[in-house]
Design an enzyme around this catalytic site. Structure first.
Site, mmCIF file in Angstrom:
data_model
loop_
_atom_site.group_PDB
_atom_site.id
_atom_site.type_symbol
_atom_site.label_atom_id
_atom_site.label_comp_id
_atom_site.label_asym_id
_atom_site.label_seq_id
_atom_site.Cartn_x
_atom_site.Cartn_y
_atom_site.Cartn_z
ATOM 1 N N CYS A 31 55.628 23.342 25.426
ATOM 2 C CA CYS A 31 55.652 23.395 26.888
ATOM 3 C C CYS A 31 55.297 24.816 27.325
ATOM 4 O O CYS A 31 55.382 25.756 26.541
ATOM 5 C CB CYS A 31 57.011 22.981 27.434
ATOM 6 S SG CYS A 31 58.323 24.162 27.073
ATOM 7 N N CYS A 34 57.825 27.467 26.609
ATOM 8 C CA CYS A 34 57.833 27.854 25.194
ATOM 9 C C CYS A 34 56.739 28.894 24.941
ATOM 10 O O CYS A 34 56.955 29.909 24.269
ATOM 11 C CB CYS A 34 57.593 26.641 24.299
ATOM 12 S SG CYS A 34 58.758 25.295 24.514
ATOM 13 N N ASP A 435 18.975 13.242 40.070
ATOM 14 C CA ASP A 435 17.552 13.400 39.831
ATOM 15 C C ASP A 435 16.969 12.015 39.534
ATOM 16 O O ASP A 435 17.703 11.095 39.178
ATOM 17 C CB ASP A 435 17.358 14.343 38.637
ATOM 18 C CG ASP A 435 15.900 14.499 38.283
ATOM 19 O OD1 ASP A 435 15.085 14.649 39.207
ATOM 20 O OD2 ASP A 435 15.587 14.448 37.074
#
Length: 771
Positions: A31, A34, A435
């Site tokens: 996380c 951490c 395009d």
């Protein structure tokens, strides 16, 4: 672990100092908080110049000066933050394979942390049994500082010691690194509750929080699986022909120019071109296209593709580290570093959220007893409960998990998204500009109509046309010769005195007579009256109108058929002599079968405006636009005019995504809010310059991309506001006595972390078949 001299290191030989990079697997770093703790620990090591920490992959990439520190110091610093480094055995060559690009799978439910948790849980159950069910058989067994301890208290203390130790240890490391995170909050709560004799609450908190941590580890490990599956596509070994023998070697040891042997069922180990054999190859790992593609001599193949049935020998054109698949994996991993706006918001918010709730917890525990004389026990527990709610893990992890899930899902479906920010922006575009050539059309010219004149047949038109074009290398010549082969027209005349008339056509001698093939303007110069077509021709010089006594068929051709063909967007090549027209050949760029469906699905998915931007003439543009169903087209645009068109669309509608395939589209791709390259597999430039790359030539992936991005934005919003909302409700309920410590842990921490991760994993199940 990967290690090697980086660019700065290479500069060391010129006296500018060396630098080494090491990539370490840190599975428990799952996380952002951490990662923050690890980062603070690494910052205290002299000689470390750069760190890149990725909780979603569980890896830490650290660059350091080897003259001032060593890899062992880096590992020690990470472990000093409370996180184990795995698989850090040094490679004698300073390099390693790709296994450390992501943390290896963890045996979460049988890990030492899990065993301690299960033991603690057993003691908590026994303690609750004696405390509440067998209260009469709960004798006093000891005393501590004059405080009597019952059998149940002893069982709870064992549970606290066993299950709470990893939590308190983590909190110690957090305090040492000045990181106000969940470990510090929970460790403090467990110690405080134990210290004042609230053994039931302390033991329950230690066990439930440990279970929550295990579940979070499991959820993150599942999320990392999607990345691991992507990396497993890379073959580890290759069978190479060396000195006449076939030898199996690691894929990274194969050099460019060597020949690898690929048997049926094998993965193609490296990018290359076929030098022998034919086979159907499953390129879905690269392009997302599920239908195998036939490969024969000279055609390109990609590492990670699967040889379905035939025998192939492939000349290697790039090393393992430079293959298209390696670039995809590298870009997917790097994509996590480009944060979405919502992710940046969460990072900023969490910096204020946790301290604010901690202050609220302290005030809750102290103010009511001091100011109002309310019971200390009740309000202390409520203060502890708020500490649990102060953990920001659920909403901090909600966005990166969603981004990883979305990006890896896209990669498996042949769409490479190069950043969480691009995933987010794509889901919010108001306009998709495309395009024409190579995007909505195949970019391959094909003959659509053959119109003979006078007494000539279609075969005559093809024979003379193809006979002349044999010497030409123009794409139109290739289209005519291909049609001639399909029509099995043989005995083509052999031209002599061939001459290319630049910008007009070609001329050559056939059977002693001069034949021409080219634009209408060329034949007007020869004296044919084609003035009735002038309104739709390509702008050549109008002749003096000298007529060659046109036949009725020629008059009909020039008066209606020719005009209709050009209005349909087709290029007409005339074939004839100075005195007679043999006929005309209409050529067009074939529209992709998926283009119309893609435009329809974009509209259905909520894209308000789909535009075609092309350099082709008005007639062709209009015909293609009507066929595919775009809302608007802009024709005859030079590259800089496409940029102007993008800017106008942005001003008029909002965010614009531009889809293109060629170098001439690069300025427009760069100007758009999102640049999407078509057919990027094997094209380094497209991979590097576009924000998003469709690896195959399939415009049908575009609606899937929009749907995935749009859904990802929704999932991220649900995760953020859902977790914040639940925590807010719990926080309000705590002072009112409606929320216990157990409820806060189970719902506010464990429940929300699992919820946001599970919600994010929905993205990995999105596929595009229905699009």
């Amino acid at each position: 672990m990967t290690e090697g001299l980086d660019a700065a290191g290479q500069a060391s030989n010129s006296g500018q100092g060396r630098q080494l990079s090491v990539r370490l697997a840190v599975p428990e770093m799952d996380c952002p908080s951490c990662a923050q703790k690890v980062d603070k620990s690494l910052q205290r090591v002299n000689g470390i110049t750069e760190t890149t920490l990725q909780p979603t992959t569980g890896t830490a990439t650290v660059t350091y000066d080897p003259d001032r520190t060593a890899e062992a110091d880096v590992v020690a610093a990470i472990e000093g933050a409370g996180y184990e480094v795995t698989g850090d055995e040094a490679d004698s060559n300073g390099t390693s394979g790709s296994e450390m690009d992501i943390a290896p799978p963890s045996e979460i439910w049988t890990s030492p942390r899990a065993i301690k948790t299960w033991i603690g849980a057993a003691f908590v159950v026994l303690g609750l049994l004696f405390e509440f069910v067998l209260a009469g058989q709960n004798p006093e067994v000891a005393s501590l500082l004059g405080y009597p301890l019952t059998l149940a208290d002893g069982l709870f203390l064992v549970a606290i010691a066993v299950s709470g130790y990893p939590v308190v240890r983590g909190g110690y490391y957090s305090a040492r690194n000045l990181s106000l995170d969940i470990d510090l909050l929970m460790g403090t709560a467990i110690i405080a509750a134990t210290g004042i004799g609230y053994f039931v609450e302390a033991a329950t908190l230690a066990v439930l929080f440990s279970i929550a941590e295990l579940l979070e580890d499991y959820a993150m490990d599942r999320a990392r699986n999607s990345l691991r599956e992507l990396m497993e596509l890379s073959p580890d070994e290759a069978t190479v022909r060396r000195d006449g023998d076939e030898v199996t070697v690691p894929a990274e040891d194969v050099e460019v120019g060597e020949t690898v042997i690929v048997r049926p069922g094998d993965k193609i180990p490296l990018d290359g071109s076929v030098v022998e054999g034919e086979s159907a190859v499953d390129e879905s790992p690269i392009t997302g296209e599920s239908v195998p593609v036939d490969k024969s001599l000279g055609e390109e193949v990609y590492a990670g593709s699967i040889n379905e049935e035939g025998y192939l020998e492939v000349e290697v054109t790039s090393t393992a580290g430079d293959s298209t698949l390696s670039q995809i994996i590298e870009m997917v991993q790097g994509a996590q570093e480009k944060k979405t706006e919502q992710e940046q918001f969460v990072d900023r918010f969490s910096g204020y959220y946790t301290p604010a709730v901690v202050v609220l917890a302290i005030l809750t525990a102290a103010v009511p007893p001091l100011a109002l004389g309310l019971p200390w026990e009740t309000w202390f527990i409520r203060g502890l409960t708020l500490l649990v709610i102060a953990c920001p893990c659920a909403f901090v992890i909600s966005t990166p998990v969603s981004v990883v899930s979305g990006i890896t899902s896209a990669a498996k479906n042949g769409v490479l998204i190069k950043g969480g920010n691009h995933l987010e922006t794509m889901g919010e575009v108001d306009v998709v500009a495309m395009d024409k050539t190579g995007t909505l059309t195949k970019g391959e010219l094909t003959v659509t109509d053959i119109v003979p004149l006078g007494e000539h047949s279609e075969t005559d038109v093809l024979r003379y046309g193809a006979g002349l074009e044999q010497r030409s290398e123009h794409p139109i010549a290739e289209a005519i010769l291909t049609r001639t082969d399909e029509a099995t027209v043989t005995d083509l005349p052999s031209p002599s005195d061939f001459e290319s008339l630049t910008g007009k056509g070609i001329r050559a001698e056939i059977d002693g007579e001069t034949y021409y093939a080219g634009k209408p303007a060329l034949f007007e110069e020869l004296g044919f009256d084609l003035s009735q077509t002038r309104g739709v021709t390509d702008g050549g010089t109008v002749s003096d109108g000298v007529s060659r006594n046109p036949s009725p068929e020629q008059e009909e051709f020039t008066g209606s058929v020719f005009t209709e063909l050009q209005q349909d967007g087709r290029t007409v090549v005339l074939v004839g002599t100075e005195a007679e027209l043999v006929g005309g050949i209409a050529i067009a760029d074939e529209v992709r079968s998926t283009s119309q469906r893609a435009v329809e699905r974009l509209h259905d998915r909520g894209v308000g405006h789909v535009v075609m931007l092309t350099g082709d003439n008005e007639g062709t543009a209009r015909a293609i636009a009507e066929q595919v169903g775009v809302d608007e087209y802009r024709a005859e645009l030079l590259p800089d005019e496409k940029v102007d068109a993008i800017e106008e669309l942005q001003a008029e509608h909002g965010d614009v995504a531009m889809v293109g395939d060629g170098i001439n589209d690069a300025p427009a791709l760069a100007t758009a809010d999102i640049g999407i390259a078509m057919g990027a597999a094997g094209t380094d430039t497209a991979l590097e310059t576009a924000d998003i790359a469709l690896m195959g030539d399939d415009i049908g992936k575009l609606p899937y991309l929009y749907r995935l991005s749009h859904t990802a934005n929704g999932v991220i919003r649900q995760n953020i506001w859902g977790s914040l909302g639940v925590k807010a409700l719990l926080a309000v309920g705590v002072p009112l006595g409606y929320v216990s410590v157990a409820l806060a842990v189970v719902v506010g921490d464990m429940g929300m972390s699992l919820g946001v991760t599970g919600n994010a994993m929905r993205l990995s199940r999105l596929s595009g078949p229905e699009d």
